[in-house]
Design a protein around this motif. Sequence first.
Motif, PDB file in Angstrom:
ATOM      1  N   ASN A 314       2.212 -37.455  24.367  1.00 16.29           N
ATOM      2  CA  ASN A 314       3.569 -37.768  24.836  1.00 16.29           C
ATOM      3  C   ASN A 314       3.952 -36.928  26.047  1.00 16.29           C
ATOM      4  O   ASN A 314       5.115 -36.574  26.210  1.00 16.29           O
ATOM      5  N   GLY A 315       2.983 -36.597  26.863  1.00 18.41           N
ATOM      6  CA  GLY A 315       3.283 -35.860  28.086  1.00 18.41           C
ATOM      7  C   GLY A 315       3.117 -34.366  27.982  1.00 18.41           C
ATOM      8  O   GLY A 315       3.511 -33.640  28.893  1.00 18.41           O
ATOM      9  N   GLY A 316       2.507 -33.885  26.893  1.00 14.50           N
ATOM     10  CA  GLY A 316       2.375 -32.445  26.703  1.00 14.50           C
ATOM     11  C   GLY A 316       1.214 -31.799  27.430  1.00 14.50           C
ATOM     12  O   GLY A 316       0.961 -30.601  27.255  1.00 14.50           O
ATOM     13  N   ILE A 317       0.533 -32.558  28.240  1.00 15.35           N
ATOM     14  CA  ILE A 317      -0.591 -32.004  28.988  1.00 15.35           C
ATOM     15  C   ILE A 317      -0.649 -32.719  30.337  1.00 15.35           C
ATOM     16  O   ILE A 317      -0.351 -33.917  30.437  1.00 15.35           O
ATOM     17  N   TYR A 326      -9.162 -29.981  29.056  1.00 15.04           N
ATOM     18  CA  TYR A 326      -8.278 -29.519  27.994  1.00 15.04           C
ATOM     19  C   TYR A 326      -7.761 -30.748  27.246  1.00 15.04           C
ATOM     20  O   TYR A 326      -7.566 -31.819  27.831  1.00 15.04           O
ATOM     21  N   ILE A 327      -7.517 -30.587  25.967  1.00 16.62           N
ATOM     22  CA  ILE A 327      -6.982 -31.668  25.153  1.00 16.62           C
ATOM     23  C   ILE A 327      -5.902 -31.098  24.230  1.00 16.62           C
ATOM     24  O   ILE A 327      -5.807 -29.878  24.053  1.00 16.62           O
ATOM     25  N   LEU A 328      -5.101 -31.983  23.661  1.00 17.61           N
ATOM     26  CA  LEU A 328      -4.142 -31.575  22.641  1.00 17.61           C
ATOM     27  C   LEU A 328      -4.722 -31.933  21.278  1.00 17.61           C
ATOM     28  O   LEU A 328      -5.023 -33.103  21.012  1.00 17.61           O
ATOM     29  N   ALA A 329      -4.851 -30.934  20.426  1.00 13.33           N
ATOM     30  CA  ALA A 329      -5.470 -31.176  19.113  1.00 13.33           C
ATOM     31  C   ALA A 329      -4.647 -32.147  18.275  1.00 13.33           C
ATOM     32  O   ALA A 329      -5.192 -32.895  17.467  1.00 13.33           O
ATOM     33  N   CYS A 330      -3.325 -32.141  18.480  1.00 16.23           N
ATOM     34  CA  CYS A 330      -2.467 -33.021  17.682  1.00 16.23           C
ATOM     35  C   CYS A 330      -2.564 -34.476  18.109  1.00 16.23           C
ATOM     36  O   CYS A 330      -2.088 -35.362  17.395  1.00 16.23           O
ATOM     37  N   SER A 331      -3.137 -34.731  19.255  1.00 12.37           N
ATOM     38  CA  SER A 331      -3.144 -36.082  19.827  1.00 12.37           C
ATOM     39  C   SER A 331      -4.547 -36.618  20.075  1.00 12.37           C
ATOM     40  O   SER A 331      -4.692 -37.665  20.711  1.00 12.37           O
ATOM     41  N   SER A 332      -5.556 -35.900  19.599  1.00 15.06           N
ATOM     42  CA  SER A 332      -6.945 -36.265  19.908  1.00 15.06           C
ATOM     43  C   SER A 332      -7.716 -36.589  18.639  1.00 15.06           C
ATOM     44  O   SER A 332      -7.745 -35.790  17.686  1.00 15.06           O
ATOM     45  N   ARG A 333      -8.350 -37.740  18.644  1.00 20.62           N
ATOM     46  CA  ARG A 333      -9.208 -38.148  17.534  1.00 20.62           C
ATOM     47  C   ARG A 333     -10.662 -38.105  18.007  1.00 20.62           C
ATOM     48  O   ARG A 333     -10.963 -38.506  19.123  1.00 20.62           O
ATOM     49  N   PRO A 334     -11.554 -37.628  17.136  1.00 17.44           N
ATOM     50  CA  PRO A 334     -12.946 -37.479  17.583  1.00 17.44           C
ATOM     51  C   PRO A 334     -13.650 -38.827  17.723  1.00 17.44           C
ATOM     52  O   PRO A 334     -13.435 -39.753  16.937  1.00 17.44           O
ATOM     53  N   CYS A 335     -14.493 -38.905  18.736  1.00 17.89           N
ATOM     54  CA  CYS A 335     -15.380 -40.061  18.926  1.00 17.89           C
ATOM     55  C   CYS A 335     -16.834 -39.651  18.777  1.00 17.89           C
ATOM     56  O   CYS A 335     -17.736 -40.482  18.929  1.00 17.89           O
TER      57      CYS A 335
END
Length: 342
Positions: A314-317, A326-335
């Motif tokens: 939601n715009g946090g990065i 860099y990624i946001l852990a709360c918004s990232s699903r593993p592939c």
Amino acid sequence: MSAGEDAGFLRLTLVEVRPETHDVKTFVFRPEGGVPAYEAGQSMTLRLTLDGETLFRTFSLASAPGRGDTIAMTIKAHAPGRATRWLHETLKVGDSIEGGSPRGRFTIASRQTERLALVSAGSGASPLMAMLRHLADTALESDIAWLHGARTPADMLFPGELAGLQRRMPNLRVAMVASRPEPGWFGFTGRLSRRLVSVALPDLGRREVFCCGPAGFMDEARLIHAAEGGRRELFHVEHFGAIAAPAPIAVAADAPAAGFAIRFGDKRFTARADETLLEAATRQAIVIPCGCASGMCGTCRVSLVEGEVAMQHNGGISLEEEAERYILACSSRPCSNVTIAL
């Protein structure tokens, strides 16, 4: 060094506590090694150890950068808030805690215009006060409208300092709104509404807005700003609570049912393709510092060392941070199997 511990955390010694209202205090800390660089409006994640449990909580910095060797946070003691109540009731001058590097994109330095409205409710005034103090130090002639809402007149934050700043800043206008006024109150009354704004801040739509407070308050302020002709890109919010999550990302049909292997420092855990890295870590009692858990505040930013994720935030990065992996852990699903680091 274990996950959740990194050299980026600073030791902060509490040097002063200032009561602001019956349930809000300003905590002044002196960071060991000097005050880190930060911008007015940014926040800091504190690492607290309570009864053997490590908690991470993110608070805005209320102090203006460049003022001496201390930083300050104005914090409300929330009734169900374990960490905030500990800060209020247990932490005392001379004690030390740890804090991460200041972060966040909600900064006065990001403004696009010079006609500003700083709109807050409750302790949401904290980052806006940092902005106002910074402008008082660097741009005394700034055109600023300050609108602050609180339940009662006794809950208003910084009234004395605002009065002093008005004497120094010729283009600073202050409006205080009490939803439960008391005898002797001469400010505005009621809750945020278009009608209230028409008298308290009639040119809101022509101003760039920085807004912080409860989610409902910020939503209403955004709608009013838009209804008054305000441009969407000139409305900024700070958010530490949960907000509506982005639409879920479709899971690949060939994703392993057992999940992917995740490596985070010296920790190992698994994450299914339909859950975020933060959800998976939390489920397995592994701490990743987080704030809103909604892809907005950026507190859970980690470095993607290896592997692939699908991220929807939601715009946090920023795009620049994403380009640096860099990624946001709360918004990232593993592939795939993934290695991340703070």
